[in-house]
Design a protein around this motif. Sequence first.
Motif, PDB file in Angstrom:
ATOM      1  N   LYS A  71      94.495 106.292   2.031  1.00  0.00           N
ATOM      2  CA  LYS A  71      93.929 107.574   1.623  1.00  0.00           C
ATOM      3  C   LYS A  71      92.434 107.356   1.447  1.00  0.00           C
ATOM      4  CE  LYS A  71      98.091 109.096  -0.708  1.00  0.00           C
ATOM      5  NZ  LYS A  71      98.688 109.485  -1.990  1.00  0.00           N
ATOM      6  N   PHE A  72      91.636 108.311   1.874  1.00  0.00           N
ATOM      7  CA  PHE A  72      90.189 108.091   1.863  1.00  0.00           C
ATOM      8  C   PHE A  72      89.440 109.412   1.834  1.00  0.00           C
ATOM      9  CE2 PHE A  72      91.596 108.552   6.182  1.00  0.00           C
ATOM     10  CZ  PHE A  72      90.627 109.314   6.801  1.00  0.00           C
ATOM     11  N   GLY A  73      88.152 109.310   1.626  1.00  0.00           N
ATOM     12  CA  GLY A  73      87.285 110.468   1.710  1.00  0.00           C
ATOM     13  C   GLY A  73      85.898 110.175   1.185  1.00  0.00           C
ATOM     14  N   ARG A  74      84.946 110.884   1.735  1.00  0.00           N
ATOM     15  CA  ARG A  74      83.562 110.792   1.256  1.00  0.00           C
ATOM     16  C   ARG A  74      83.410 111.785   0.115  1.00  0.00           C
ATOM     17  NH1 ARG A  74      78.824 109.219   4.953  1.00  0.00           N
ATOM     18  NH2 ARG A  74      79.919 107.300   4.428  1.00  0.00           N
ATOM     19  N   ALA A  75      83.153 111.266  -1.061  1.00  0.00           N
ATOM     20  CA  ALA A  75      83.024 112.103  -2.247  1.00  0.00           C
ATOM     21  C   ALA A  75      81.635 112.704  -2.376  1.00  0.00           C
ATOM     22  CB  ALA A  75      83.359 111.294  -3.494  1.00  0.00           C
ATOM     23  N   VAL A  76      80.631 111.929  -1.959  1.00  0.00           N
ATOM     24  CA  VAL A  76      79.246 112.353  -2.111  1.00  0.00           C
ATOM     25  C   VAL A  76      78.470 111.884  -0.882  1.00  0.00           C
ATOM     26  CG1 VAL A  76      77.182 112.270  -3.581  1.00  0.00           C
ATOM     27  CG2 VAL A  76      79.438 111.985  -4.613  1.00  0.00           C
ATOM     28  N   PRO A  77      77.839 112.795  -0.147  1.00  0.00           N
ATOM     29  CA  PRO A  77      77.022 112.363   0.985  1.00  0.00           C
ATOM     30  C   PRO A  77      75.749 111.676   0.503  1.00  0.00           C
ATOM     31  CG  PRO A  77      76.834 114.738   0.682  1.00  0.00           C
ATOM     32  CD  PRO A  77      77.841 114.246  -0.315  1.00  0.00           C
ATOM     33  N   ALA A  78      75.160 110.882   1.377  1.00  0.00           N
ATOM     34  CA  ALA A  78      73.892 110.231   1.036  1.00  0.00           C
ATOM     35  C   ALA A  78      72.829 111.302   0.816  1.00  0.00           C
ATOM     36  CB  ALA A  78      73.465 109.289   2.157  1.00  0.00           C
ATOM     37  N   GLY A  79      72.036 111.092  -0.210  1.00  0.00           N
ATOM     38  CA  GLY A  79      70.983 112.054  -0.488  1.00  0.00           C
ATOM     39  C   GLY A  79      70.199 111.645  -1.713  1.00  0.00           C
ATOM     40  N   PRO A  80      69.202 112.443  -2.070  1.00  0.00           N
ATOM     41  CA  PRO A  80      68.324 112.082  -3.179  1.00  0.00           C
ATOM     42  C   PRO A  80      69.036 111.974  -4.526  1.00  0.00           C
ATOM     43  CG  PRO A  80      67.766 114.272  -2.316  1.00  0.00           C
ATOM     44  CD  PRO A  80      68.792 113.685  -1.403  1.00  0.00           C
ATOM     45  N   GLU A  81      70.098 112.770  -4.747  1.00  0.00           N
ATOM     46  CA  GLU A  81      70.780 112.696  -6.044  1.00  0.00           C
ATOM     47  C   GLU A  81      71.487 111.357  -6.240  1.00  0.00           C
ATOM     48  OE1 GLU A  81      74.602 115.281  -4.446  1.00  0.00           O
ATOM     49  OE2 GLU A  81      73.602 115.885  -6.276  1.00  0.00           O
ATOM     50  N   MET A  82      71.776 110.661  -5.124  1.00  0.00           N
ATOM     51  CA  MET A  82      72.410 109.338  -5.179  1.00  0.00           C
ATOM     52  C   MET A  82      71.439 108.258  -4.691  1.00  0.00           C
ATOM     53  SD  MET A  82      75.327 109.282  -6.591  1.00  0.00           S
ATOM     54  CE  MET A  82      75.650 107.605  -6.144  1.00  0.00           C
ATOM     55  N   PHE A  83      70.135 108.550  -4.737  1.00  0.00           N
ATOM     56  CA  PHE A  83      69.100 107.579  -4.382  1.00  0.00           C
ATOM     57  C   PHE A  83      69.329 107.003  -2.984  1.00  0.00           C
ATOM     58  CE2 PHE A  83      69.409 108.022  -8.895  1.00  0.00           C
ATOM     59  CZ  PHE A  83      68.089 108.158  -9.292  1.00  0.00           C
ATOM     60  N   TYR A  85      72.232 106.744  -1.307  1.00  0.00           N
ATOM     61  CA  TYR A  85      73.569 106.194  -1.064  1.00  0.00           C
ATOM     62  C   TYR A  85      74.593 107.320  -0.912  1.00  0.00           C
ATOM     63  CZ  TYR A  85      71.907 101.586  -2.381  1.00  0.00           C
ATOM     64  OH  TYR A  85      71.232 100.396  -2.414  1.00  0.00           O
ATOM     65  N   SER A  86      75.631 107.046  -0.123  1.00  0.00           N
ATOM     66  CA  SER A  86      76.807 107.906  -0.121  1.00  0.00           C
ATOM     67  C   SER A  86      77.869 107.221  -0.968  1.00  0.00           C
ATOM     68  CB  SER A  86      77.335 108.115   1.304  1.00  0.00           C
ATOM     69  OG  SER A  86      77.788 106.887   1.846  1.00  0.00           O
ATOM     70  N   ILE A  87      78.861 108.002  -1.400  1.00  0.00           N
ATOM     71  CA  ILE A  87      79.987 107.469  -2.168  1.00  0.00           C
ATOM     72  C   ILE A  87      81.268 107.836  -1.439  1.00  0.00           C
ATOM     73  CG2 ILE A  87      81.293 107.570  -4.327  1.00  0.00           C
ATOM     74  CD1 ILE A  87      78.572 106.357  -4.755  1.00  0.00           C
ATOM     75  N   ASP A  88      82.052 106.829  -1.116  1.00  0.00           N
ATOM     76  CA  ASP A  88      83.382 107.018  -0.550  1.00  0.00           C
ATOM     77  C   ASP A  88      84.376 106.341  -1.480  1.00  0.00           C
ATOM     78  OD1 ASP A  88      83.181 107.663   2.773  1.00  0.00           O
ATOM     79  OD2 ASP A  88      81.376 106.953   1.781  1.00  0.00           O
ATOM     80  N   LYS A 143      98.337  98.018  -5.317  1.00  0.00           N
ATOM     81  CA  LYS A 143      97.538  99.188  -4.955  1.00  0.00           C
ATOM     82  C   LYS A 143      96.210  99.158  -5.691  1.00  0.00           C
ATOM     83  CE  LYS A 143      99.594 103.258  -4.781  1.00  0.00           C
ATOM     84  NZ  LYS A 143     100.156 104.583  -5.197  1.00  0.00           N
ATOM     85  N   ALA A 144      95.155  99.578  -4.991  1.00  0.00           N
ATOM     86  CA  ALA A 144      93.826  99.641  -5.595  1.00  0.00           C
ATOM     87  C   ALA A 144      93.040 100.819  -5.046  1.00  0.00           C
ATOM     88  CB  ALA A 144      93.052  98.352  -5.332  1.00  0.00           C
ATOM     89  N   LEU A 145      92.137 101.297  -5.859  1.00  0.00           N
ATOM     90  CA  LEU A 145      91.093 102.203  -5.398  1.00  0.00           C
ATOM     91  C   LEU A 145      89.862 101.347  -5.164  1.00  0.00           C
ATOM     92  CD1 LEU A 145      91.351 105.211  -7.885  1.00  0.00           C
ATOM     93  CD2 LEU A 145      92.044 105.175  -5.493  1.00  0.00           C
ATOM     94  N   VAL A 146      89.135 101.660  -4.110  1.00  0.00           N
ATOM     95  CA  VAL A 146      87.862 100.993  -3.859  1.00  0.00           C
ATOM     96  C   VAL A 146      86.826 102.086  -3.670  1.00  0.00           C
ATOM     97  CG1 VAL A 146      86.581  99.371  -2.427  1.00  0.00           C
ATOM     98  CG2 VAL A 146      89.055  99.067  -2.740  1.00  0.00           C
ATOM     99  N   LEU A 147      85.839 102.066  -4.547  1.00  0.00           N
ATOM    100  CA  LEU A 147      84.726 103.000  -4.482  1.00  0.00           C
ATOM    101  C   LEU A 147      83.589 102.255  -3.819  1.00  0.00           C
ATOM    102  CD1 LEU A 147      83.490 105.279  -7.301  1.00  0.00           C
ATOM    103  CD2 LEU A 147      81.880 103.774  -6.149  1.00  0.00           C
ATOM    104  N   TYR A 148      83.016 102.839  -2.771  1.00  0.00           N
ATOM    105  CA  TYR A 148      81.923 102.117  -2.143  1.00  0.00           C
ATOM    106  C   TYR A 148      80.710 102.983  -1.883  1.00  0.00           C
ATOM    107  CZ  TYR A 148      84.322 103.515   2.255  1.00  0.00           C
ATOM    108  OH  TYR A 148      84.944 104.193   3.268  1.00  0.00           O
ATOM    109  N   LEU A 149      79.571 102.331  -2.085  1.00  0.00           N
ATOM    110  CA  LEU A 149      78.278 102.945  -1.861  1.00  0.00           C
ATOM    111  C   LEU A 149      77.726 102.414  -0.548  1.00  0.00           C
ATOM    112  CD1 LEU A 149      78.469 102.083  -5.139  1.00  0.00           C
ATOM    113  CD2 LEU A 149      76.332 103.361  -5.131  1.00  0.00           C
ATOM    114  N   LEU A 150      77.283 103.322   0.304  1.00  0.00           N
ATOM    115  CA  LEU A 150      76.698 102.953   1.588  1.00  0.00           C
ATOM    116  C   LEU A 150      75.264 103.464   1.657  1.00  0.00           C
ATOM    117  CD1 LEU A 150      79.669 103.994   3.882  1.00  0.00           C
ATOM    118  CD2 LEU A 150      78.914 101.656   3.422  1.00  0.00           C
TER     119      LEU A 150
END
Length: 159
Positions: A71-83, A85-88, A143-150
């Motif tokens: 299961k996956f998804g991009r929670a936050v697109p890259a942009g100024p509010e995340m300096f 980075y995107s968050i998936d 089972k794990a969740l992995v939050l990643y910043l790109l």
Amino acid sequence: MSKRPVTPSTFVEHLAVVAKAIDDRPLDKSLEGALEREFPVGGEWFQTTVRMCGRGVAEGWLCGREAGGIKFGRAVPAGPEMFGYSIDVVEMEDVVGPHHAHPKGEIDLIIPITESAEFDGKGAGWIVYAPGSAHRPTVMSGKALVLYLLPEGAIEFTR
């Protein structure tokens, strides 16, 4: 057709604290150590992240898509509010994911759902992959969740 729920601003603001702390640091093992010290597994920031991610999965604004048992998804697109980075967030259980490269690096926060779960051989905490690195993300022993910043949302899936 129903729309996917929107990521709450409180989640974005919470994660922006880490993105801001990363600043212009190189994505390497020293950053991994710094994140472990500044945002430790037992700390308030980590525990809040665990609760927010659990809520996000339950409400459908995290991990809203599924393929290959992941299961996956991009929670936050890259942009100024995340300096920049995107968050998936992905949810994986005893599975090897698709090979991909990190042209600008990747910063992962491992949140075991099953206490024994490990992502790429590591339990709860941080992993930093340098720019140009690549891997087949693997969760074993549960089972794990992995939050990643790109940085700039950059990721390259290979065939």
